[in-house]
Write an enzyme that holds these catalytic residues in place. Sequence first.
Site, mmCIF file in Angstrom:
data_model
loop_
_atom_site.group_PDB
_atom_site.id
_atom_site.type_symbol
_atom_site.label_atom_id
_atom_site.label_comp_id
_atom_site.label_asym_id
_atom_site.label_seq_id
_atom_site.Cartn_x
_atom_site.Cartn_y
_atom_site.Cartn_z
ATOM 1 N N SER A 410 -34.104 14.495 42.249
ATOM 2 C CA SER A 410 -32.941 13.566 43.410
ATOM 3 C C SER A 410 -31.668 14.051 42.248
ATOM 4 C CB SER A 410 -33.896 12.633 42.993
ATOM 5 O OG SER A 410 -34.592 11.912 41.859
ATOM 6 N N HIS A 431 -35.217 17.386 48.781
ATOM 7 C CA HIS A 431 -35.136 16.410 48.205
ATOM 8 C C HIS A 431 -35.615 15.000 49.617
ATOM 9 C CE1 HIS A 431 -33.140 12.357 46.533
ATOM 10 N NE2 HIS A 431 -34.052 12.023 45.821
ATOM 11 N N GLU A 443 -32.595 15.256 52.130
ATOM 12 C CA GLU A 443 -31.238 16.090 51.534
ATOM 13 C C GLU A 443 -32.627 17.693 51.150
ATOM 14 O OE1 GLU A 443 -28.597 13.290 49.745
ATOM 15 O OE2 GLU A 443 -30.266 14.071 48.460
ATOM 16 N N ASN A 481 -28.206 9.821 46.197
ATOM 17 C CA ASN A 481 -28.078 9.019 44.559
ATOM 18 C C ASN A 481 -26.602 8.835 44.232
ATOM 19 O OD1 ASN A 481 -30.143 8.106 45.338
ATOM 20 N ND2 ASN A 481 -31.597 9.431 44.186
#
Length: 677
Positions: A410, A431, A443, A481
């Site tokens: 991540s 991801h 992702e 993130n």
Amino acid sequence: MSEETPNSVTLEKDGNVAVVIVNNPPVNALSWHVREGLANHFAAALADDSVEAIVLRCDGSTFIAGADISEFGKAPRGPDFNAVLNSIEQATKPVVAAIHGTALGGGLETALVCHYRVAVPSAKLGVPEVKLGLLPGAGGTQRLPRVVGVEAAATMTSLGDPVPAPKAKDMGLVDALAGEDSLAADAIAFARTKIADGPRPTRERAVFGDVAIIEQLKTANAKRWRGFDAPYANLACVEAATRLPFDEGLAFERQEFTKLMFGSQSAAQRHIFFAERQAAKIDGLPKDTALRDVKKVGVIGAGTMGGGISMNFLQKGIPVTIVEMQQEALDRGVGVIRKNYEASAAKGRFKPEQVEAMMGILTPTLNIEDLADCDLIIEAVYENMDVKKEIFAKLDSIAKPGAILASNTSYLDVDEIATATSRPGDVLGMHFFSPANVMKLLEVVRGEKTAPDALATAMAIGKKIGKVAVVAGVCDGFIGNRMLKPRQVEAMNLLMEGATPQQIDKVHVDFGMPMGPFQMSDLAGVDIGWHRDPTRIESIRDALAAKGRWGQKTGKGFYDYDEKRNPTPSAEVAEIIEDFRQHSNKAKREISDQEIIERTLYPMVNEGALILTEGKAQRASDIDVVWIYGYGWPVYRGGPMFWAGLEGTDKIVAALEKHGFAVAPLLKEKAEAKSGF
Ligand code: 3HC
């Protein structure tokens, strides 16, 4: 017809039946020239004395799939849609709609002004406007209650889910089912049987059914519709149909439609409709790049992520080999997958035999060499670069040539992971978001050396398993993130200055997020990323973790939880925060809700601007898609970058500067131009 009009509607004759044919690829949307063509050809068919009935059908893969959404918000062109529909409904000869593919929105409204409807069994009929923040604005809310009754009309309009043709026949929406391969001929034959009956204008039919459904729907969907205007507007229109004469109901519908159409919610939802489709397109890659064949998938790690990832493929009938180091962990992981499927089966989502079929194509193993025949291998072990590199080095010697080697990391550097192999072109990030079998976002991380066909294949397989895939570049936290970080940092700073976790969370929930930053920490685990030394207390988070306040899983985190996981504010947490504040000599002050927005959400926009400048996202709308599908950003606010335009980039820059943030040059540029992204 004006000279430049495309020939998107034509007229044919089959004896005494005229056939009006729409051909406007890809989905036969009701563009201005289609409306014009319908008006002209219906007028011609009605004027032709040899014509006794009219069939409306479409070429291509579908019946009319709706109004042309790309025309919304632009200057009107061509005839008014409602006027065209009224002229069809008032035709003096029976009109039959012949439906295949999807009759959606304005498409179904067109079918509803036809006097009869025939459909192939595979067709679907619906009014999905609510998903675009709208309502059926061409009589759908007034005609549906006259055809299917108030209960079905209220349900169809407010939820927006299409109905399969056989069910539509039971509901009275479809008069007859046609042969899958003989729709055109069957519809003509059906039309001939209706010549004696004559036209049956929907507007002249009586509304039937029980209006009590409207309140029931509101109660049942209160959580799902929180913050949305459109579901309520749809219900208000159906309710109006139960008490107003047709034309007054139509006027009410128009008024409500116009409000939604020019409001920000629908603009945001329409933006996301196109953004989601745009996200699938990879800049600089030809659309017809040959894809690699993915017939078998390997997953390394049978924990929560690995198990959830595997489920996506099994559900699509793609065999998965799942690898663990210890038998116990493997058994536990496989057990969780089975338990999840059985729970879904108990809710009627799968049949028991489907569960067995999915479990039957899952191969658990302790031997990583068993991945030798996989076309795509996804590593889903814990976040440690050395461990990941070791695994990828092993995969390099095991995987067959051309296999795609993906990491579910991540935030780690995918380029560095790729250096552990002799084939960096085959390496990329995939991801997934937790729970990986539920969350729609994927992702796909494009490494510096990722081969175009490997990237295109990962995007395509993402779509196949029902995800919305977005390309992200290599950077700490990728798109989602990375933007979460400044929000979390600032939320902690606000605690030190006098805000409470509950105040900050409430601002985020009121904004439309499913939960606030502290509720999210408690759900994910306060101990994530903790150094695990209870004597080393350098932050509020360290202090909480040291006291076993790890979040929901230990019954306490930023909040206290009861057995049903209901949160209440914690006196202990308030004390910890107070203690930190005093030690840092920060003065406690009243923090306004507006300041919380400015310091937690505006910095996300700022980070998004940096991501765009660095080319880590292909386009601003991709960032919006990430936040909608990965983090529950309210779709009626269109994602952070779209929202920045609504909020005003100049206002955002002024506030960021006031609070001492370094403003991204791209955001400044947008503010100076007074534009959005
Ligand atoms: N207007 C304009 N373009 C549309 C469109 C529409 N209504 N529906 C689809 N498109 C475009 C898509 O953007 C896409 O374009 P692209 O290839 O350039 O990306 C292309 O058509 C193909 O669409 P999909 O990739 O979605 O194709 P699928 O085969 O997966 O799905 C579909 C087809 C089920 C028809 C799906 O496109 C869909 O759900 N469309 C929207 C339907 C809808 O919401 N209709 C109501 C419109 S609002 C309305 O009618 C208001 C009225 O009440 C007044």
